[in-house]
Every structure is written in C-alpha cells, then in structure tokens.
Design a protein around this motif. Structure first.
Motif: not given
Length: 139
Positions: A65-86
């Motif tokens: 129930g979210v806007d696709p752009q808002a969704y992909v921006n949040d997912m990008a944040r999560q993928f970036r976080e994997v990189g940062r933590r690794s």
C-alpha cells in the motif's frame, strides 16, 4: 606512468524483497577484487545498485500500500545499509529510477543506435512475468 583504471560493478539487485545473505556474499566478493586492485595501484571505480524497473517491484509496493518510488527508495536505503555494515568499499550506489541513470542509458542507446547496432524489425514473443523475460516459444 598513468595508473590503470579498473571499473567494477556488481549485478544490480531486484528490490522486490529485503536484502539477504546472497546479496552480501556477492558484494563481499566484489569488494575483495576492488581492494586487491587498489593495492596493486589501480584507480578503481566500484559501483553497486538496484534494478527498480520490474513488475515485481510495482506489485510489492501495491501489496504494501505504498507508492512505488517511496518503496524503492526505502529498499535502496536497506541495500546501502548492507554495504555499509559489511564495510564494502564501493564508490557509488545507483538506482535505476534516478535521473542520472536515465540520462546515461539514453546516451548509451544513442551511441549504439548511431553505430547501426539497433534496428527496427518485427518481433513477436511471449512475456513471462515470473522470469521477467521474453520467451520465443510457449512452455
């Protein structure tokens, strides 16, 4: 003597679900290569990113129930976080929804077209949403 330039990119992830161990595994392997090349004196540019232009991404955003752009921006944040933590040493992270990606693709397609490698032709195929690819024969 000029330094060797080394460009490295990982597969762009589909953010229709959260990052997982396979996501980190590939990035860590690429990071090893980037760090090794830097130790050898190369000028390394290491890129990672997300492929957001898929039906599955739109469907997932709709399910939540979210806007696709808002969704992909949040997912990008999560993928970036994997990189940062690794502690991945990438230089950049790109989303295919970004304007700079669109501009780069347009320039690339124009060069390929101008070189005569793209031409118009009738083509007929079936599209498989599950595989996200065109099929020339029904299975």
């Amino acid at each position: 003597m000029p330094r060797e330039t080394y460009y490295l990119t990982t597969a762009i992830d589909y953010p229709n679900s959260r990052p997982h161990i396979g996501t980190a595994f590939e990035k860590i392997g690429a990071d090893v290569q980037a760090r090794f090349r830097r130790q050898q004196g190369a000028d390394v540019y290491f890129l990672m990113g997300n492929d957001e232009n898929t039906i599955k991404v739109v469907e997932r955003a709709e399910q939540l129930g979210v806007d696709p752009q808002a969704y992909v921006n949040d997912m990008a944040r999560q993928f970036r976080e994997v990189g940062r933590r690794s502690k991945i040493s990438n230089n950049d992270f790109i989303q295919t929804s970004e304007e700079r990606h669109r501009i780069g693709c347009q320039k690339f397609i124009r060069k390929v077209y101008d070189a005569g490698d793209i031409y118009k032709k009738n083509y007929e195929a079936l599209y498989c949403e599950g595989c996200e690819e065109f099929k020339t024969k029904a299975r």
